[in-house]
Structures are given as C-alpha cells and as structure tokens.
Write a protein that holds these residues in place. Structure first.
Motif, PDB file in Angstrom:
ATOM      1  N   ALA A  58       0.851  -1.193   0.000  1.00  0.00           N
ATOM      2  CA  ALA A  58       0.000   0.000   0.000  1.00  0.00           C
ATOM      3  C   ALA A  58       0.887   1.243   0.000  1.00  0.00           C
ATOM      4  CB  ALA A  58      -0.920   0.006   1.208  1.00  0.00           C
ATOM      5  N   SER A  59       0.471   2.264  -0.705  1.00  0.00           N
ATOM      6  CA  SER A  59       1.245   3.501  -0.755  1.00  0.00           C
ATOM      7  C   SER A  59       1.084   4.270   0.551  1.00  0.00           C
ATOM      8  CB  SER A  59       0.772   4.367  -1.919  1.00  0.00           C
ATOM      9  OG  SER A  59      -0.509   4.904  -1.649  1.00  0.00           O
ATOM     10  N   ASP A  60       2.037   5.147   0.806  1.00  0.00           N
ATOM     11  CA  ASP A  60       1.935   5.984   2.000  1.00  0.00           C
ATOM     12  C   ASP A  60       0.679   6.843   1.963  1.00  0.00           C
ATOM     13  OD1 ASP A  60       4.211   5.026   3.249  1.00  0.00           O
ATOM     14  OD2 ASP A  60       5.514   6.583   2.430  1.00  0.00           O
ATOM     15  N   LEU A  61       0.333   7.354   0.802  1.00  0.00           N
ATOM     16  CA  LEU A  61      -0.875   8.167   0.684  1.00  0.00           C
ATOM     17  C   LEU A  61      -2.115   7.346   1.041  1.00  0.00           C
ATOM     18  CD1 LEU A  61      -2.282  10.808  -0.074  1.00  0.00           C
ATOM     19  CD2 LEU A  61      -2.345   9.980  -2.444  1.00  0.00           C
ATOM     20  N   ILE A  63      -2.284   4.650   2.901  1.00  0.00           N
ATOM     21  CA  ILE A  63      -2.275   4.326   4.330  1.00  0.00           C
ATOM     22  C   ILE A  63      -2.668   5.553   5.153  1.00  0.00           C
ATOM     23  CG2 ILE A  63      -0.805   3.692   6.286  1.00  0.00           C
ATOM     24  CD1 ILE A  63       0.729   1.856   4.316  1.00  0.00           C
ATOM     25  N   GLY A  64      -2.129   6.707   4.821  1.00  0.00           N
ATOM     26  CA  GLY A  64      -2.467   7.928   5.544  1.00  0.00           C
ATOM     27  C   GLY A  64      -3.959   8.241   5.478  1.00  0.00           C
ATOM     28  N   ILE A  65      -4.535   8.125   4.299  1.00  0.00           N
ATOM     29  CA  ILE A  65      -5.975   8.367   4.140  1.00  0.00           C
ATOM     30  C   ILE A  65      -6.775   7.323   4.903  1.00  0.00           C
ATOM     31  CG2 ILE A  65      -7.881   8.327   2.466  1.00  0.00           C
ATOM     32  CD1 ILE A  65      -5.881   9.654   0.470  1.00  0.00           C
ATOM     33  N   PHE A  66      -6.352   6.067   4.798  1.00  0.00           N
ATOM     34  CA  PHE A  66      -7.027   4.978   5.505  1.00  0.00           C
ATOM     35  C   PHE A  66      -7.025   5.231   7.012  1.00  0.00           C
ATOM     36  CE2 PHE A  66      -6.638   0.848   7.723  1.00  0.00           C
ATOM     37  CZ  PHE A  66      -7.879   0.318   7.403  1.00  0.00           C
ATOM     38  N   LEU A  67      -5.878   5.611   7.575  1.00  0.00           N
ATOM     39  CA  LEU A  67      -5.790   5.858   9.008  1.00  0.00           C
ATOM     40  C   LEU A  67      -6.647   7.049   9.432  1.00  0.00           C
ATOM     41  CD1 LEU A  67      -1.999   5.182   9.700  1.00  0.00           C
ATOM     42  CD2 LEU A  67      -3.964   3.719  10.250  1.00  0.00           C
ATOM     43  N   LEU A  68      -6.662   8.094   8.622  1.00  0.00           N
ATOM     44  CA  LEU A  68      -7.504   9.252   8.930  1.00  0.00           C
ATOM     45  C   LEU A  68      -8.980   8.848   8.941  1.00  0.00           C
ATOM     46  CD1 LEU A  68      -7.836  12.282   9.456  1.00  0.00           C
ATOM     47  CD2 LEU A  68      -7.871  12.605   6.967  1.00  0.00           C
ATOM     48  N   LEU A  69      -9.400   8.085   7.942  1.00  0.00           N
ATOM     49  CA  LEU A  69     -10.791   7.630   7.891  1.00  0.00           C
ATOM     50  C   LEU A  69     -11.112   6.698   9.061  1.00  0.00           C
ATOM     51  CD1 LEU A  69     -11.202   7.030   4.053  1.00  0.00           C
ATOM     52  CD2 LEU A  69     -12.099   8.949   5.420  1.00  0.00           C
ATOM     53  N   CYS A  70     -10.170   5.836   9.423  1.00  0.00           N
ATOM     54  CA  CYS A  70     -10.377   4.948  10.575  1.00  0.00           C
ATOM     55  C   CYS A  70     -10.516   5.742  11.866  1.00  0.00           C
ATOM     56  CB  CYS A  70      -9.223   3.952  10.695  1.00  0.00           C
ATOM     57  SG  CYS A  70      -9.249   2.637   9.479  1.00  0.00           S
ATOM     58  N   PHE A 101      -2.083   1.618  16.754  1.00  0.00           N
ATOM     59  CA  PHE A 101      -0.947   0.731  16.480  1.00  0.00           C
ATOM     60  C   PHE A 101      -0.653   0.643  14.988  1.00  0.00           C
ATOM     61  CE2 PHE A 101       1.371  -3.436  16.551  1.00  0.00           C
ATOM     62  CZ  PHE A 101       2.493  -2.949  17.201  1.00  0.00           C
ATOM     63  N   TRP A 102      -1.678   0.749  14.151  1.00  0.00           N
ATOM     64  CA  TRP A 102      -1.421   0.812  12.702  1.00  0.00           C
ATOM     65  C   TRP A 102      -0.573   2.036  12.363  1.00  0.00           C
ATOM     66  CZ3 TRP A 102      -7.133  -0.402  11.117  1.00  0.00           C
ATOM     67  CH2 TRP A 102      -7.334  -1.792  11.136  1.00  0.00           C
ATOM     68  N   LEU A 103      -0.834   3.157  13.032  1.00  0.00           N
ATOM     69  CA  LEU A 103      -0.013   4.350  12.827  1.00  0.00           C
ATOM     70  C   LEU A 103       1.444   4.054  13.201  1.00  0.00           C
ATOM     71  CD1 LEU A 103       0.327   7.408  12.261  1.00  0.00           C
ATOM     72  CD2 LEU A 103      -0.252   7.775  14.679  1.00  0.00           C
ATOM     73  N   VAL A 104       1.640   3.403  14.336  1.00  0.00           N
ATOM     74  CA  VAL A 104       2.994   3.035  14.768  1.00  0.00           C
ATOM     75  C   VAL A 104       3.652   2.134  13.727  1.00  0.00           C
ATOM     76  CG1 VAL A 104       4.310   1.714  16.493  1.00  0.00           C
ATOM     77  CG2 VAL A 104       2.537   3.338  17.232  1.00  0.00           C
ATOM     78  N   LEU A 105       2.939   1.097  13.304  1.00  0.00           N
ATOM     79  CA  LEU A 105       3.520   0.149  12.346  1.00  0.00           C
ATOM     80  C   LEU A 105       3.867   0.808  11.017  1.00  0.00           C
ATOM     81  CD1 LEU A 105       1.282  -2.954  13.083  1.00  0.00           C
ATOM     82  CD2 LEU A 105       3.704  -2.669  13.670  1.00  0.00           C
ATOM     83  N   TRP A 106       3.096   1.792  10.636  1.00  0.00           N
ATOM     84  CA  TRP A 106       3.358   2.519   9.395  1.00  0.00           C
ATOM     85  C   TRP A 106       4.686   3.268   9.470  1.00  0.00           C
ATOM     86  CZ3 TRP A 106       0.837   7.788   8.110  1.00  0.00           C
ATOM     87  CH2 TRP A 106       1.118   8.170   6.796  1.00  0.00           C
ATOM     88  N   LEU A 107       5.040   3.756  10.665  1.00  0.00           N
ATOM     89  CA  LEU A 107       6.165   4.671  10.790  1.00  0.00           C
ATOM     90  C   LEU A 107       7.434   4.072  11.384  1.00  0.00           C
ATOM     91  CD1 LEU A 107       4.132   7.811  11.913  1.00  0.00           C
ATOM     92  CD2 LEU A 107       5.018   7.287   9.621  1.00  0.00           C
ATOM     93  N   VAL A 108       7.377   2.821  11.859  1.00  0.00           N
ATOM     94  CA  VAL A 108       8.591   2.204  12.409  1.00  0.00           C
ATOM     95  C   VAL A 108       9.237   1.324  11.339  1.00  0.00           C
ATOM     96  CG1 VAL A 108       7.706   2.251  14.776  1.00  0.00           C
ATOM     97  CG2 VAL A 108       7.434   0.171  13.403  1.00  0.00           C
ATOM     98  N   PRO A 109      10.504   0.968  11.542  1.00  0.00           N
ATOM     99  CA  PRO A 109      11.136   0.042  10.594  1.00  0.00           C
ATOM    100  C   PRO A 109      10.318  -1.242  10.460  1.00  0.00           C
ATOM    101  CG  PRO A 109      12.784   0.994  12.054  1.00  0.00           C
ATOM    102  CD  PRO A 109      11.434   1.414  12.579  1.00  0.00           C
ATOM    103  N   GLU A 110      10.396  -1.862   9.300  1.00  0.00           N
ATOM    104  CA  GLU A 110       9.550  -3.013   8.996  1.00  0.00           C
ATOM    105  C   GLU A 110      10.040  -4.341   9.569  1.00  0.00           C
ATOM    106  OE1 GLU A 110       8.624  -3.261   4.843  1.00  0.00           O
ATOM    107  OE2 GLU A 110       7.995  -1.171   4.762  1.00  0.00           O
ATOM    108  N   SER A 111      11.148  -4.354  10.271  1.00  0.00           N
ATOM    109  CA  SER A 111      11.665  -5.615  10.801  1.00  0.00           C
ATOM    110  C   SER A 111      10.775  -6.137  11.929  1.00  0.00           C
ATOM    111  CB  SER A 111      13.096  -5.445  11.308  1.00  0.00           C
ATOM    112  OG  SER A 111      13.113  -4.748  12.538  1.00  0.00           O
ATOM    113  N   LEU A 112      10.799  -7.447  12.102  1.00  0.00           N
ATOM    114  CA  LEU A 112      10.029  -8.071  13.171  1.00  0.00           C
ATOM    115  C   LEU A 112      10.496  -7.569  14.540  1.00  0.00           C
ATOM    116  CD1 LEU A 112       7.868 -10.077  14.077  1.00  0.00           C
ATOM    117  CD2 LEU A 112       9.615 -11.877  13.995  1.00  0.00           C
TER     118      LEU A 112
END
Length: 174
Positions: A58-61, A63-70, A101-112
């Motif tokens: 998913a693109s950043d745009l 995800i950002g729109i999705f999180l705002l709507l959520c 937490f979705w906001l956090v996951l969007w902005l942190v490194p993708e490693s486990l």
C-alpha cells in the motif's frame, strides 16, 4: 475519568451481541476485545496481524488516508457503541488500539524486531498512561477521547522508537 479497574467491572457483552451489528464487530476488534484478561493487548495483536496481511504494497498516501478515515469513523463508532453499553470507553472496545498501532507500524522500521519493540512500548504507554495521556483521557469524553489517548500512546512509542533508531547501534533493527 473511568479507571481500567472500573471498566473491568462493567457488564461484558456477549459474542452474540458484538456480532449482531457491523459497527460492534469493528469496535470490538472482530471479537478480540472480548478476550480477557488483556483485551487491549489481544486487540493490538490482531491489529498487528491484519497489518502484516493487508498493508504490504500500500502507498503511504493510501495508508495515511485509511488511518484518517479509521480515526474519524472510530470517533463516531466508539461513542455510539459506548452509549449502547452505557459505559464510557469500555475496555473491550479495541478499535482505538487498532488505529493507533497501525499508525505506529506505518512509521517504524519493517523488521520483526522493530515491530516487536514497538508493540511492547505501545502496550506499556497505553496501559500506564503517563502524563499527559491520563489527563487527556480524563478531559476528553466521547469517541474522540477514546481515540486520542491511544494516539498519544502511539506518539510516545514513536518518540522512543526514533531515539532507538537514531542513537542505537546502526544495525539495531536490520
């Protein structure tokens, strides 16, 4: 402010009640908010799983729109479901954990490892509610209040994660 211990003593809805309306299904995290103890932790774990399954590519745009709507939907829906339960910020409503937490996951490194550290930090800040989270939680009522305290926990998590990334070993989350 309604303490967590007070919220734990409230009447718990049945699985049947939760699954009788789509808004309740989402607010109770597809039933994860009914798991005790630690409904917020279970909800956050499910949010993480859904992120792993649905967010890649998913693109950043988007995800950002999705999180705002959520967030907007969650502000309205948590208020509505809380009213029908007769409890402000019922502990089983975990949509706020999902969105934060979705906001956090969007902005942190993708490693486990990074996501695991972020999970622990988020649950810590959401549970302990250090200042000003506790004060905001007490001041803002309704759905927006339910959503905002978790966003502040996400903000604290992101600050700590940024410090770890900036000042930790170069390969800490590689």
């Amino acid at each position: 402010m309604t303490s967590v211990s007070t919220r734990h003593r409230t009447t718990w809805p049945t699985l049947r009640w939760v699954f009788s309306a789509p808004v309740r299904i989402l607010m109770f995290g597809f039933g994860s908010g009914l798991i005790r103890p630690g409904s917020g932790t279970w909800g956050t774990l499910l949010a993480w799983l859904l992120w792993i399954l649905l967010a890649p590519g998913a693109s950043d745009l988007a995800i950002g729109i999705f999180l705002l709507l959520c967030f907007i939907y969650g502000s309205w829906a948590t208020h509505r479901v809380s009213q029908s339960l007769g409890v402000q910020d019922h502990v089983g409503i975990v949509w706020d954990e999902f969105v934060a937490f979705w906001l956090v996951l969007w902005l942190v490194p993708e490693s486990l490892l990074a996501q695991s550290v972020a999970f622990v930090l988020f649950r810590f800040f959401d549970t302990v509610k250090p200042p000003p989270i506790r004060q905001v939680d007490a001041r803002f009522k309704g759905g927006v209040g339910v959503m905002v305290d978790d966003l502040l926990a996400a903000f604290y998590t992101l600050i700590v994660m940024a410090l770890i990334v900036r000042f930790g070993p170069a390969t800490v989350f590689s």
